[in-house]
Design a protein around this motif. Sequence first.
Motif, mmCIF file in Angstrom:
data_model
loop_
_atom_site.group_PDB
_atom_site.id
_atom_site.type_symbol
_atom_site.label_atom_id
_atom_site.label_comp_id
_atom_site.label_asym_id
_atom_site.label_seq_id
_atom_site.Cartn_x
_atom_site.Cartn_y
_atom_site.Cartn_z
ATOM 1 N N ASP A 130 -19.571 -1.445 3.948
ATOM 2 C CA ASP A 130 -19.833 -0.496 2.868
ATOM 3 C C ASP A 130 -19.599 0.936 3.280
ATOM 4 N N ASP A 131 -19.745 1.255 4.586
ATOM 5 C CA ASP A 131 -19.616 2.643 5.021
ATOM 6 C C ASP A 131 -18.171 3.001 5.357
ATOM 7 N N LYS A 132 -17.250 2.066 5.159
ATOM 8 C CA LYS A 132 -15.846 2.339 5.456
ATOM 9 C C LYS A 132 -15.114 2.754 4.195
ATOM 10 N N PRO A 133 -13.887 3.281 4.332
ATOM 11 C CA PRO A 133 -13.134 3.680 3.139
ATOM 12 C C PRO A 133 -13.032 2.535 2.155
ATOM 13 N N ASP A 134 -13.254 2.813 0.887
ATOM 14 C CA ASP A 134 -13.326 1.788 -0.145
ATOM 15 C C ASP A 134 -12.135 1.870 -1.068
ATOM 16 N N GLU A 135 -10.937 1.648 -0.494
ATOM 17 C CA GLU A 135 -9.712 1.741 -1.273
ATOM 18 C C GLU A 135 -9.223 0.327 -1.567
ATOM 19 N N VAL A 143 0.863 -1.183 0.000
ATOM 20 C CA VAL A 143 0.000 0.000 0.000
ATOM 21 C C VAL A 143 0.896 1.228 0.000
ATOM 22 N N ASN A 144 0.404 2.285 -0.581
ATOM 23 C CA ASN A 144 1.193 3.506 -0.720
ATOM 24 C C ASN A 144 1.532 4.126 0.634
ATOM 25 N N LYS A 145 2.669 4.785 0.692
ATOM 26 C CA LYS A 145 3.075 5.478 1.906
ATOM 27 C C LYS A 145 2.068 6.569 2.232
ATOM 28 N N GLY A 146 1.647 6.628 3.472
ATOM 29 C CA GLY A 146 0.666 7.621 3.891
ATOM 30 C C GLY A 146 -0.774 7.154 3.783
ATOM 31 N N GLN A 147 -1.018 6.015 3.209
ATOM 32 C CA GLN A 147 -2.385 5.488 3.104
ATOM 33 C C GLN A 147 -2.798 4.923 4.458
ATOM 34 N N THR A 148 -3.924 5.371 4.984
ATOM 35 C CA THR A 148 -4.328 5.012 6.344
ATOM 36 C C THR A 148 -5.221 3.782 6.413
ATOM 37 N N SER A 149 -5.763 3.348 5.300
ATOM 38 C CA SER A 149 -6.625 2.169 5.335
ATOM 39 C C SER A 149 -6.613 1.489 3.968
ATOM 40 N N VAL A 150 -7.019 0.253 3.974
ATOM 41 C CA VAL A 150 -7.120 -0.504 2.730
ATOM 42 C C VAL A 150 -8.343 -1.412 2.841
ATOM 43 N N CYS A 151 -9.060 -1.541 1.738
ATOM 44 C CA CYS A 151 -10.257 -2.385 1.714
ATOM 45 C C CYS A 151 -10.038 -3.543 0.741
ATOM 46 N N LEU A 152 -10.128 -4.734 1.260
ATOM 47 C CA LEU A 152 -9.932 -5.934 0.458
ATOM 48 C C LEU A 152 -11.286 -6.395 -0.098
ATOM 49 N N HIS A 153 -11.378 -6.547 -1.421
ATOM 50 C CA HIS A 153 -12.595 -7.020 -2.081
ATOM 51 C C HIS A 153 -12.393 -8.475 -2.485
ATOM 52 N N LEU A 163 -19.335 -10.324 -5.940
ATOM 53 C CA LEU A 163 -18.656 -9.827 -4.742
ATOM 54 C C LEU A 163 -19.124 -10.631 -3.529
ATOM 55 N N LEU A 164 -18.181 -11.263 -2.837
ATOM 56 C CA LEU A 164 -18.508 -12.052 -1.650
ATOM 57 C C LEU A 164 -18.409 -11.243 -0.368
ATOM 58 N N ALA A 165 -17.363 -10.417 -0.258
ATOM 59 C CA ALA A 165 -17.157 -9.681 0.992
ATOM 60 C C ALA A 165 -16.156 -8.560 0.795
ATOM 61 N N LYS A 166 -16.191 -7.608 1.730
ATOM 62 C CA LYS A 166 -15.205 -6.537 1.809
ATOM 63 C C LYS A 166 -14.614 -6.552 3.213
ATOM 64 N N LEU A 167 -13.304 -6.488 3.286
ATOM 65 C CA LEU A 167 -12.609 -6.518 4.570
ATOM 66 C C LEU A 167 -11.703 -5.292 4.659
ATOM 67 N N THR A 168 -11.935 -4.440 5.648
ATOM 68 C CA THR A 168 -11.201 -3.179 5.777
ATOM 69 C C THR A 168 -10.173 -3.246 6.902
ATOM 70 N N LEU A 169 -8.960 -2.869 6.569
ATOM 71 C CA LEU A 169 -7.878 -2.751 7.553
ATOM 72 C C LEU A 169 -7.596 -1.261 7.709
#
Length: 528
Positions: A520-525, A436-446, A460-466
């Motif tokens: 769905d309401d979390k960052p979608d990166e 993930v890019n430097k400075g990116q605060t979250s990532v969403c796994l699809h 789409l089965l699930a989204k997992l946000t870190l």
Amino acid sequence: MAASLGLYFGGTSACLALHKDGKTSVIANDAGDRVTPAMVAFTEKEQLVGLSAKQGRARNAVNTVTHVKQIIGRRYDDPVVSFVNQNHPFKIVDKSGEPMYQLEMADKHYLKSPLEVATLIFKKLKETAEDQGGYDEEDVVLVAPVDYSSEQLNLLRTSAEKAGFNVLRIIGEPSAALLAHGVGQEYPSEQWNVLVYKLGGSSLSVSILNVNNGIFRILATETDRTCGGDQLTSLLVESCAKDFKRQWKVDVNESKRALAKLYNTCENCKHVLSTLPTASGSIDSLHEGIDFSTSISRAKLDSLANSHYQKAVQPIRTVLEKAKMTSADIHKVVLVGGSTRIPKLQQYLKSCLPEAEVLNSVAPDEVLAIGAAIEAAILTGKDDEEIELKEDDLHLECCSKNILVKVIGTDGEAELKTAIPKLTYFPVKKQHDFKVNKGQTSVCLHVYEGDNGAIDTATLLAKLTLADLPTDTEEELNISTVFHFKREGTLHVSCSEATSGKIESLTIGHEDLEESDEDDDKPDEPAS
């Protein structure tokens, strides 16, 4: 002793088998037939299922629906749905992306879902078991294609349960075929490569399995939904229509009812030609009051269908290439589906696999139901003399589709990468790492499920946000994702970042694969 049931639900027919006292037999329906047409006819007063629906198809073609097996669990824009819609008189319409059968009665339109139609067919089979066999058993094992998605399997199970069955398990068609013939059970220490060739009314599928110590492993599979017994019948219909037009100067294609009557007659002739050299048929008042009679030889059918036979054996070569085998590596061939009775087609199969033993002692249109009944007896422990296998010795479950993860490619566009390939056996654990890019605060796994890497056809089965990733590092962060498909068919996904120790996980059950939208309401990166 209590009985165990096995049920095959096909595109054009269905079959119910019973295992009792060490013997397996097919239960005949109320017409005395061992196979029931998988079709439902709707009228203003009643719903007809099976043979009665087929007999009235000429009068009520637009409201007689079939091929539920192909439609159920698919989206309306699926190519399979489009193919069925274009090649049959009934109409399939779009309702919020879902395919629905449209019925026309009393100048009004009514919609029926594939689930409702499938349930009616299952109810007919339940009545057959009770009325003809005198058994009120509810425990049943169903048979399904190996490429069925999780949603299709769930809907198949739901429709059977709505009809009153208790579904013990859903097994793959190739496994059921091998169980019916006892492949690998008489001499469990021996190892075989078995090709299961299934040519039904609506589709063709070819699978190669390795049998070792009673365990079935699918090495490769290939499916062609444009090749089936229906196409052979259509060739006869086209030929008879030309003969009728040449003789009477009248075109049968102008009347849907006439075509339906001609189709039924040609279908009967096709079945007869599997065992006899000639078949005859006659139709009173086929079109414009003109009677029609015909005599069809097996040689004529073979001449009309020669290119179709060649097309039907092509998947054998494809599946051998997938499995990295030659024809000499195949020890046995199991024939499944009524169309495999055709002598000329069997000659083509033998020429493709000259060294293989062809197993056809069990009726090919009954073999899957019989295999499922044997599986049901094993699961319920109702036959300790004839069947000595344990439940886990039968076959290994595998992924019906690819498990995919969305990533950002080098061109900046989102694309899917395969995390667990299709037909991978359970249990299995795979790891997928990305930056993930430097400075990116979250990532969403699809997490997706699909046949290929195309996003527009995947589910789409699930989204997992870190979230709350550290930003004080000078380097790109490494995200590690582990996909663990467990033995019972659940998928456990964990996502972690080593520097901060952040970790998130979720479990996707086979019964609720599409209910993981809580992020769905979390960052979608998406992952990069």
